[in-house]
Design an enzyme around this catalytic site. Structure first.
Site, PDB file in Angstrom:
ATOM      1  CD  GLU A 138      -3.099  -3.448   8.907  1.00  0.00           C
ATOM      2  OE1 GLU A 138      -2.304  -2.504   8.756  1.00  0.00           O
ATOM      3  OE2 GLU A 138      -2.732  -4.646   8.931  1.00  0.00           O
ATOM      4  CG  HIS A 197      -0.668  -0.230   4.782  1.00  0.00           C
ATOM      5  ND1 HIS A 197       0.091  -0.212   3.646  1.00  0.00           N
ATOM      6  CD2 HIS A 197      -0.643  -1.516   5.232  1.00  0.00           C
ATOM      7  CE1 HIS A 197       0.560  -1.434   3.419  1.00  0.00           C
ATOM      8  NE2 HIS A 197       0.127  -2.247   4.369  1.00  0.00           N
ATOM      9  CG  HIS A 221      -1.788  -4.998   0.737  1.00  0.00           C
ATOM     10  ND1 HIS A 221      -2.746  -4.308   1.466  1.00  0.00           N
ATOM     11  CD2 HIS A 221      -0.719  -5.118   1.571  1.00  0.00           C
ATOM     12  CE1 HIS A 221      -2.288  -4.032   2.667  1.00  0.00           C
ATOM     13  NE2 HIS A 221      -1.044  -4.532   2.765  1.00  0.00           N
ATOM     14  CG  HIS A 264       4.124  -5.442   3.340  1.00  0.00           C
ATOM     15  ND1 HIS A 264       4.329  -4.100   3.551  1.00  0.00           N
ATOM     16  CD2 HIS A 264       2.785  -5.659   3.498  1.00  0.00           C
ATOM     17  CE1 HIS A 264       3.162  -3.533   3.835  1.00  0.00           C
ATOM     18  NE2 HIS A 264       2.208  -4.453   3.811  1.00  0.00           N
ATOM     19  CG  ASP A 270      -0.660  -7.407   4.747  1.00  0.00           C
ATOM     20  OD1 ASP A 270       0.190  -6.610   4.303  1.00  0.00           O
ATOM     21  OD2 ASP A 270      -1.322  -7.181   5.786  1.00  0.00           O
ATOM     22  CG  ASP A 271       3.149  -8.887   5.913  1.00  0.00           C
ATOM     23  OD1 ASP A 271       4.165  -8.381   5.402  1.00  0.00           O
ATOM     24  OD2 ASP A 271       2.205  -8.214   6.368  1.00  0.00           O
TER      25      ASP A 271
HETATM   26  N1  ADE Z   1       4.068  -3.938   7.101  1.00  0.00           N
HETATM   27  C1  ADE Z   1       3.973  -5.219   6.753  1.00  0.00           C
HETATM   28  N2  ADE Z   1       2.717  -5.659   6.879  1.00  0.00           N
HETATM   29  C2  ADE Z   1       1.980  -4.598   7.313  1.00  0.00           C
HETATM   30  C3  ADE Z   1       0.617  -4.408   7.609  1.00  0.00           C
HETATM   31  N3  ADE Z   1      -0.282  -5.383   7.521  1.00  0.00           N
HETATM   32  N4  ADE Z   1       0.224  -3.186   8.026  1.00  0.00           N
HETATM   33  C4  ADE Z   1       1.116  -2.204   8.144  1.00  0.00           C
HETATM   34  N5  ADE Z   1       2.408  -2.339   7.873  1.00  0.00           N
HETATM   35  C5  ADE Z   1       2.836  -3.520   7.445  1.00  0.00           C
HETATM   36 ZN    ZN Z   2       0.217  -4.364   4.346  1.00  0.00          ZN
END
Ligand code: ADE
Ligand code: ZN
Length: 342
Positions: A203, A200, A20, A22, A281-282
């Site tokens: 969340e 997703h 996970h 991006h 994630d990011d």
């Molecule tokens: N795009 C990038 N990070 C995300 C996240 N945590 N949830 C949904 N879309 C995303």
């Molecule tokens: Zn994500």
């Protein structure tokens, strides 16, 4: 089991998969400034420090607004290559042997960047890293759920022309108000084309969205899924079917799901017998890569090295690798654990 000298060394080097992440969320401010400059694009921040100080988010939407703005500097195949290789170098340094990476075609195509520009850039970095760093990658094409299902279908049709570079499809962006059912047709089409399906869900959205991702989208993994715990029937479904949940602890805290890492429900998820992995994630926006997520989550929640090894095992089991390759990766993990046992 932990007989290593450096705190955190055991979990940082644990052989693991990242499921996970991006790729647009790995664009560090330094590289963002460099790319903006070479593409002669203005940024509304005067310095890297000023940009970083803007990374304070109340919720998912506040984050997404700045994340899409940052991704707009990416223009050329080289930009996508550089961003992806930088991520893979960090991931390899964190023991990642397999990364299944999300990318958001609509974020780029809607700015006029042709599909082959971003896909070839990301893919070429993956090939390079496989040769040079011993990390393998798979790419997951994500649909932006705040855009129309018809736009998702068009994106899929374009993406299918490059199917040899794609292992699956996913669903991301703003969750609440955009239930999975909207995307049943496009997920059916992707499944019929032989692509894996993930989404997703849970969340920020309710357990009903996780049910929808499973029953309507036929998702094989749930990204996040932290709100699934609110529904005992759903927890049983996820546990009985070993549906993996790709959990992202730093992200959940940065976007307000939990006040601190100590409040994270990951241990409860594990107690329920769920396949839970830890992911970033990011990472450029949330303060750390997968290794940092492992180390800080272990510390905050007082998890044993044996539990962290189970989490790494979960991640490898949840990959879309062919069974024989998966077995090899799992054996490497077992060997690593055995060699670090007292
Ligand atoms: N795009 C990038 N990070 C995300 C996240 N945590 N949830 C949904 N879309 C995303
Ligand atoms: Zn994500």
């Amino acid at each position: 089991m932990d007989n290593t000298a450096t705190p955190g060394a055991f979990v940082r080097d644990l052989p693991k998969a990242e499921l996970h992440v991006h790729i647009e969320g790995t664009l560090e401010p330094e590289l963002m400034f460099e790319i903006a400059e070479r593409n002669a694009l203005p940024l509304r921040f005067d310095s890297i420090a000023e940009l970083r100080s803007a990374y304070k988010f109340q919720d998912l939407q506040e984050f997404l607004d700045i994340y899409y703005e940052g991704a707009a500097v990416l223009q050329t195949e080289q930009d996508f290559f550089d961003m992806t290789l930088a991520y893979l170098q960090r991931a390899a340094g964190d023991g990642v042997r397999r990364a299944e990476i999300f990318f958001d075609p609509q974020t780029h195509a809607d700015r006029g960047i042709p599909f082959p520009v971003f896909l070839e850039g990301i893919h070429a970095a993956g090939r390079h890293a496989e040769r040079e760093l011993g990390i393998s990658t798979g790419l997951i094409l994500c649909f932006l759920r705040h855009l129309a299902p018809e736009a998702a279908m068009e994106t899929l049709e374009t993406g299918l022309a490059y199917q040899e570079h794609i292992i699956g499809v996913g669903l991301d962006s703003s969750e609440v108000g955009f239930p999975p059912e909207l995307f049943s047709d496009v997920f059916d089409r992707a499944g019929a084309a032989g692509l894996h399906r993930v989404a997703h869900a849970g969340e920020e959205g309710p357990p009903a969205y996780v049910w929808g991702a499973l029953d309507t989208l036929h998702a094989e993994r749930i990204d996040h899924g932290i709100r699934a715990l609110e529904d005992p029937g759903l927890v049983s479904r996820l546990a009985d079917n070993r549906i993996p949940l790709t959990v992202c602890p730093f992200s959940n805290v940065k976007l307000g799901g939990f006040t601190t890492l100590q409040d994270h429900v990951l241990p409860t998820m594990m107690d329920h017998g769920l396949n839970v992995s830890i992911n970033s994630d990011d990472p450029a926006y949330f303060g750390g890569y997968v290794g940092d997520n492992y180390i800080e989550t272990q510390k905050a929640l007082g998890l044993s090295d044996a539990t962290m090894a189970v989490i790494a095992r979960n991640s490898l089991e949840a990959t879309f690798l062919p069974a024989s390759v998966k077995q090899t990766r799992l054996q490497e993990l077992d060997d690593y654990v055995a060699s670090h046992s007292a």
